[in-house]
Each structure stands twice: as C-alpha cells, then as structure tokens.
Enzyme design. Structure first.
Site, PDB file in Angstrom:
ATOM      1  N   ARG A 187       1.203  -3.048   3.440  1.00  0.00           N
ATOM      2  CA  ARG A 187       0.605  -4.305   3.008  1.00  0.00           C
ATOM      3  C   ARG A 187       1.464  -5.490   3.399  1.00  0.00           C
ATOM      4  O   ARG A 187       0.969  -6.531   3.796  1.00  0.00           O
ATOM      5  CB  ARG A 187       0.453  -4.322   1.478  1.00  0.00           C
TER       6      ARG A 187
ATOM      7  N   SER B  16      -3.141  -0.404  -6.703  1.00  0.00           N
ATOM      8  CA  SER B  16      -3.762   0.271  -7.844  1.00  0.00           C
ATOM      9  C   SER B  16      -3.132  -0.207  -9.147  1.00  0.00           C
ATOM     10  O   SER B  16      -3.828  -0.394 -10.153  1.00  0.00           O
ATOM     11  CB  SER B  16      -3.596   1.785  -7.730  1.00  0.00           C
TER      12      SER B  16
ATOM     13  N   HIS C  90      -7.300   0.744   0.012  1.00  0.00           N
ATOM     14  CA  HIS C  90      -7.312   2.134   0.482  1.00  0.00           C
ATOM     15  C   HIS C  90      -8.532   2.376   1.374  1.00  0.00           C
ATOM     16  O   HIS C  90      -8.433   2.995   2.427  1.00  0.00           O
ATOM     17  CB  HIS C  90      -7.403   3.117  -0.701  1.00  0.00           C
TER      18      HIS C  90
ATOM     19  N   LYS D 293       4.217   9.999 -12.624  1.00  0.00           N
ATOM     20  CA  LYS D 293       3.758   8.603 -12.615  1.00  0.00           C
ATOM     21  C   LYS D 293       2.826   8.321 -13.807  1.00  0.00           C
ATOM     22  O   LYS D 293       2.365   7.194 -13.970  1.00  0.00           O
ATOM     23  CB  LYS D 293       2.999   8.314 -11.303  1.00  0.00           C
TER      24      LYS D 293
END
Ligand SMILES: Nc1ncnc2c1ncn2[C@@H]1O[C@H](COP(=O)(O)OP(=O)(O)OP(=O)(O)O)[C@@H](O)[C@H]1O
Ligand SMILES: [Mg+2]
Length: 160
Positions: free
Chosen positions: A91, A129, A18, A42
């Site tokens: 990514r 993460s 990030h 989440k």
C-alpha cells in the site's frame, strides 16, 4: 509454463483493497489461491470459516481464483499446493519494511518460491482490515471500503 500464485493474509475481513489485488493477479496468473491464515495469535474478529466464506462470496466472479484456509508456514502451504509465487500487496512505504523482511525469510525457507508484489489503485491505498473493523465496530460507514456482504456481516458483529 503455468504460473500459480498464493495470496496469503488474514483477511479479517476481505476489503476492496484485497479485491483489487486479487482481480489484478487473476489477469496475470493462471491460478490464484487466496490463502487465509488461521492466525489465532491475531485473535481475529471473524472465525476462519467466516473469513473463508466471505472471501469466497466476494470473489465468486473470478473463475481462476480459489479461497482456502491454512495454518503453518506460507511457503509450505504454497509448495504443497503447487504454487510457485507468493503474492503480497504494497500500500505504502510503511508496508515495505515488514514485507521486505518476510520476502527474504521466505526465500531462506524455500529457494524455489518467489514473492511478487502488486500495488492497488490509489483509492485503496489507505484501506486495511484493522481500520475497517475499528470504524465499523464504532458505528462508522464502511460501505466504500468493503463489499456489501462484508458490510452487513460487520454490522451483525456490532449488535450482539
Ligand atoms: N488496501 C490494500 N491494498 C493493497 N494491498 C493490501 C491492502 N490491504 C491489504 N493488502 C495486502 O494484502 C496482504 C494480506 O493482508 P492482510 O490480510 O494482513 O490485510 P490487512 O488489511 O493488512 O489486515 P490487518 O490490518 O489485519 O493487518 C498483505 O500483503 C497486505 O499488504
Ligand atoms: Mg496487514
């Protein structure tokens, strides 16, 4: 014309991946707002307040970067804060399909907001993460993937 971007995500917690994207964006845009989604569905490890606090501390060296929490639609958040670009990180090909759907949905919801993608430096392409949380909670060393402040907070989450 000023160009301002929202960089939305869960940031549970902020990683070096990030950080790499934000640092690049800060050289391209006049203002970058890291928009941390409350995302209660989440069930984040860090509370919204903790995620905001960590991101603010990690990004404090970037003067044109702000960090704020939000709930609701990202396009609504962007519009009401005068941000005409939604920034996302890519990514790998695995990110592409979902990001492509999201960008098209955003365009349907708001024609005046563009989604822009940035890629990180190669060494950050495998950091998420989710993986960082999993490794840290199992006692692995995540110091290469997150800021020392984040590593310390992850350690605290492990020892109740
Ligand atoms: N290492 C990274 N390099 C580039 N972009 C990244 C990286 N990690 C996350 N991003 C991008 O940052 C944005 C916000 O991501 P998000 O907060 O969901 O992080 P995440 O690492 O994907 O977390 P999670 O594993 O919980 O989904 C997304 O566009 C995501 O693709
Ligand atoms: Mg993600």
């Amino acid at each position: 014309m000023k160009r301002n971007a929202a960089y939305p995500g869960t940031f549970d917690p902020i990683t070096n991946g990030h950080h790499d994207i934000v640092r690049r964006a800060a050289t391209i845009f006049d203002r970058v707002v890291v928009a941390i989604a409350a995302n209660p569905n989440k069930t984040p490890l860090f509370s919204l307040t903790e995620r905001i606090d960590l991101a603010r501390r990690v990004l404090s060296d970037l003067p044109n970067v702000e960090v704020t929490g939000y709930s609701g639609l990202t396009v609504d958040f962007a519009r009401s804060n005068g941000l005409d670009v939604v920034l996302r990180g890519l990514r790998a090909v695995s990110d592409f399909e979902f990001e492509f759907q999201l960008a098209n949905m955003s365009r349907h919801l708001s024609r005046d907001i563009e989604t822009v993608f940035l890629t990180p430096q190669e060494q950050f392409t495998f950091i998420s993460s989710t993986l960082v949380r999993e490794v840290a909670l199992l006692g692995g060393d995540v110091s290469q993937f997150v800021h020392p402040l984040v590593a310390a907070e992850l350690k605290k989450k492990r020892t109740p």
